[in-house]
Design a protein around this motif. Structure first.
Motif, PDB file in Angstrom:
ATOM      1  N   GLN A   4      -7.721  53.322  58.880  1.00  7.36           N
ATOM      2  CA  GLN A   4      -8.197  54.395  58.554  1.00  7.36           C
ATOM      3  C   GLN A   4      -9.710  53.945  57.094  1.00  7.36           C
ATOM      4  O   GLN A   4      -9.906  55.155  56.367  1.00  7.36           O
ATOM      5  CB  GLN A   4      -7.611  55.695  58.189  1.00  7.36           C
ATOM      6  CG  GLN A   4      -6.647  56.007  59.431  1.00  7.36           C
ATOM      7  CD  GLN A   4      -5.981  57.357  59.530  1.00  7.36           C
ATOM      8  OE1 GLN A   4      -6.296  58.430  58.353  1.00  7.36           O
ATOM      9  NE2 GLN A   4      -5.113  57.163  60.184  1.00  7.36           N
ATOM     10  N   GLY A   5      -9.738  52.899  57.092  1.00  4.92           N
ATOM     11  CA  GLY A   5     -10.622  52.505  55.765  1.00  4.92           C
ATOM     12  C   GLY A   5     -10.475  52.858  54.692  1.00  4.92           C
ATOM     13  O   GLY A   5     -10.828  52.452  53.321  1.00  4.92           O
ATOM     14  N   ASP A   6      -8.854  52.837  54.044  1.00  4.46           N
ATOM     15  CA  ASP A   6      -8.081  52.576  52.897  1.00  4.46           C
ATOM     16  C   ASP A   6      -7.527  51.021  53.051  1.00  4.46           C
ATOM     17  O   ASP A   6      -6.806  50.120  53.419  1.00  4.46           O
ATOM     18  CB  ASP A   6      -6.799  53.261  52.946  1.00  4.46           C
ATOM     19  CG  ASP A   6      -6.387  53.507  51.697  1.00  4.46           C
ATOM     20  OD1 ASP A   6      -6.659  53.543  50.395  1.00  4.46           O
ATOM     21  OD2 ASP A   6      -5.078  53.152  51.325  1.00  4.46           O
ATOM     22  N   VAL A   7      -8.010  50.390  51.646  1.00  3.46           N
ATOM     23  CA  VAL A   7      -6.997  49.112  51.507  1.00  3.46           C
ATOM     24  C   VAL A   7      -5.857  49.215  51.090  1.00  3.46           C
ATOM     25  O   VAL A   7      -4.692  48.096  52.041  1.00  3.46           O
ATOM     26  CB  VAL A   7      -8.338  48.268  50.156  1.00  3.46           C
ATOM     27  CG1 VAL A   7      -7.369  46.767  49.668  1.00  3.46           C
ATOM     28  CG2 VAL A   7      -9.170  48.005  49.989  1.00  3.46           C
ATOM     29  N   SER A   8      -5.493  49.733  50.331  1.00  2.00           N
ATOM     30  CA  SER A   8      -3.981  50.269  50.518  1.00  2.00           C
ATOM     31  C   SER A   8      -3.169  50.361  51.588  1.00  2.00           C
ATOM     32  O   SER A   8      -1.935  49.462  51.544  1.00  2.00           O
ATOM     33  CB  SER A   8      -3.660  51.161  49.378  1.00  2.00           C
ATOM     34  OG  SER A   8      -4.335  51.433  47.905  1.00  2.00           O
ATOM     35  N   THR A   9      -3.811  51.169  52.101  1.00  2.00           N
ATOM     36  CA  THR A   9      -3.008  51.465  53.704  1.00  2.00           C
ATOM     37  C   THR A   9      -2.806  50.026  54.257  1.00  2.00           C
ATOM     38  O   THR A   9      -2.414  49.903  54.896  1.00  2.00           O
ATOM     39  CB  THR A   9      -3.482  52.228  54.115  1.00  2.00           C
ATOM     40  OG1 THR A   9      -3.704  53.661  53.587  1.00  2.00           O
ATOM     41  CG2 THR A   9      -2.966  52.277  55.855  1.00  2.00           C
ATOM     42  N   GLN A  10      -3.697  49.352  54.848  1.00  2.00           N
ATOM     43  CA  GLN A  10      -3.944  47.974  55.232  1.00  2.00           C
ATOM     44  C   GLN A  10      -2.819  46.716  55.271  1.00  2.00           C
ATOM     45  O   GLN A  10      -2.295  46.677  55.192  1.00  2.00           O
ATOM     46  CB  GLN A  10      -5.426  47.190  55.397  1.00  2.00           C
ATOM     47  CG  GLN A  10      -5.339  46.609  56.874  1.00  2.00           C
ATOM     48  CD  GLN A  10      -6.700  46.147  57.072  1.00  2.00           C
ATOM     49  OE1 GLN A  10      -7.522  45.584  55.922  1.00  2.00           O
ATOM     50  NE2 GLN A  10      -7.283  46.060  58.014  1.00  2.00           N
ATOM     51  N   ARG A  11      -2.816  47.152  53.032  1.00  5.63           N
ATOM     52  CA  ARG A  11      -2.190  46.257  52.382  1.00  5.63           C
ATOM     53  C   ARG A  11      -0.236  46.741  52.725  1.00  5.63           C
ATOM     54  O   ARG A  11       0.371  45.614  53.207  1.00  5.63           O
ATOM     55  CB  ARG A  11      -1.717  46.248  50.741  1.00  5.63           C
ATOM     56  CG  ARG A  11      -3.111  45.832  50.386  1.00  5.63           C
ATOM     57  CD  ARG A  11      -2.511  45.441  49.424  1.00  5.63           C
ATOM     58  NE  ARG A  11      -4.202  45.439  48.407  1.00  5.63           N
ATOM     59  CZ  ARG A  11      -4.397  46.114  47.379  1.00  5.63           C
ATOM     60  NH1 ARG A  11      -4.127  46.968  47.404  1.00  5.63           N
ATOM     61  NH2 ARG A  11      -5.886  45.510  46.480  1.00  5.63           N
ATOM     62  N   ARG A  12      -0.126  48.170  52.819  1.00  8.13           N
ATOM     63  CA  ARG A  12       1.269  48.428  53.039  1.00  8.13           C
ATOM     64  C   ARG A  12       1.658  48.346  55.491  1.00  8.13           C
ATOM     65  O   ARG A  12       2.080  47.448  55.014  1.00  8.13           O
ATOM     66  CB  ARG A  12       1.389  49.770  53.354  1.00  8.13           C
ATOM     67  CG  ARG A  12       1.770  50.187  51.666  1.00  8.13           C
ATOM     68  CD  ARG A  12       2.234  51.658  51.418  1.00  8.13           C
ATOM     69  NE  ARG A  12       0.964  52.097  52.167  1.00  8.13           N
ATOM     70  CZ  ARG A  12       0.005  53.122  52.012  1.00  8.13           C
ATOM     71  NH1 ARG A  12      -0.422  52.942  50.030  1.00  8.13           N
ATOM     72  NH2 ARG A  12      -0.455  54.020  51.835  1.00  8.13           N
ATOM     73  N   GLN A  13       0.408  47.874  55.978  1.00  3.80           N
ATOM     74  CA  GLN A  13       0.959  48.081  57.078  1.00  3.80           C
ATOM     75  C   GLN A  13       1.110  45.935  57.470  1.00  3.80           C
ATOM     76  O   GLN A  13       1.652  46.025  58.384  1.00  3.80           O
ATOM     77  CB  GLN A  13      -0.690  47.947  57.952  1.00  3.80           C
ATOM     78  CG  GLN A  13      -0.583  49.437  57.807  1.00  3.80           C
ATOM     79  CD  GLN A  13      -2.047  50.416  58.392  1.00  3.80           C
ATOM     80  OE1 GLN A  13      -3.148  49.369  58.473  1.00  3.80           O
ATOM     81  NE2 GLN A  13      -2.447  51.400  58.764  1.00  3.80           N
TER      82      GLN A  13
END
Length: 233
Positions: free
Chosen positions: A83-92
């Motif tokens: 959803q456009g969030d770098v931190s979220t993608q790192r966690r994923q």
């Protein structure tokens, strides 16, 4: 139709690449450990960057899953959208590695910010295939398309849609990608190579920073302004 076929070819190439990597490992990178699924299948982690474009849910995701099923019936796919969030993608990425995926297919939010995640996957013996957008770090492969060709297809589609009105009509050209994007310039150049000389481009804008609703409102307002100027002129 040509755009869909072009994207289909890209997805097929990407799927074929990571099926091969996950099944056989990387012969040219013997220092990278590799995990193999005991049942002959493996799990693909599919990481999307945002939900602003409907293509990920409506096209990319279903096509990738369908092709994986064709190539490897025992394989499975898990997906996540940052959803456009770098931190979220790192966690994923971290979650998928902990859960034991065998290969990651990454359409990254931001290249430099995902370098550490790509390195972490490599260290864990999980190949990373960057698709659509190149990710920084030791990726095992990269599959994308010609942005110039995409621009040409967009320009040709616009001319077909305008029909006879294309000759002499004025248009406002909007590029929906961010100005700093690597694909913005070649895509615009491709479109303008088709449009220039066939339509009158009244104005050109790059509005990648606006969301979809704001883009529509903004573009309609600009068109109304140009029409008013034409009537007064």
């Amino acid at each position: 139709m040509r755009t869909c076929l072009h994207r289909f070819a890209i997805m097929v190439a990407a799927v074929s690449m990571f099926v091969t990597l996950a099944g056989c490992g990387r012969a040219d990178q013997p220092d990278v450990p590799h995990r193999k699924a005991s049942d002959g299948g493996f799990t693909v982690g599919l990481l999307f960057p945002d939900n602003q474009a409907t293509r990920y849910e409506n096209f990319d995701g279903p096509l990738i899953e369908k092709k994986i099923e064709e190539l490897c019936g025992a394989c499975s796919v898990v997906d996540a959208n940052a959803q456009g969030d770098v931190s979220t993608q790192r966690r994923q990425v971290d979650t998928m590695l902990v859960n034991g995926v065998d290969v990651l297919v990454l359409d990254r939010v931001d290249g430099p910010s995902l370098r550490r995640s790509v390195q972490k996957a490599r260290d864990a013996g999980v190949p990373v295939i960057a698709y659509d957008r190149l990710a920084d770090g030791p990726v095992s492969g990269y599959v994308s398309f010609s942005d110039y060709a995409v621009g040409r297809i967009q320009g040709e589609a616009l001319l077909r849609g305008m029909g006879r009105r294309a000759s002499g009509d004025r248009i406002v050209w909007l590029d929906a990608t961010a100005p700093s994007s690597a694909w913005s310039t070649p895509r615009v150049e491709g479109a303008l190579s088709v449009l220039k000389g066939k339509v009158d481009i009244a104005e050109e804008y790059t509005i990648g920073s606006l969301n979809e609703q704001d883009r529509r409102s903004w573009s309609c307002e600009r068109v109304r302004t140009i029409r008013e100027e034409d009537r007064r002129g």
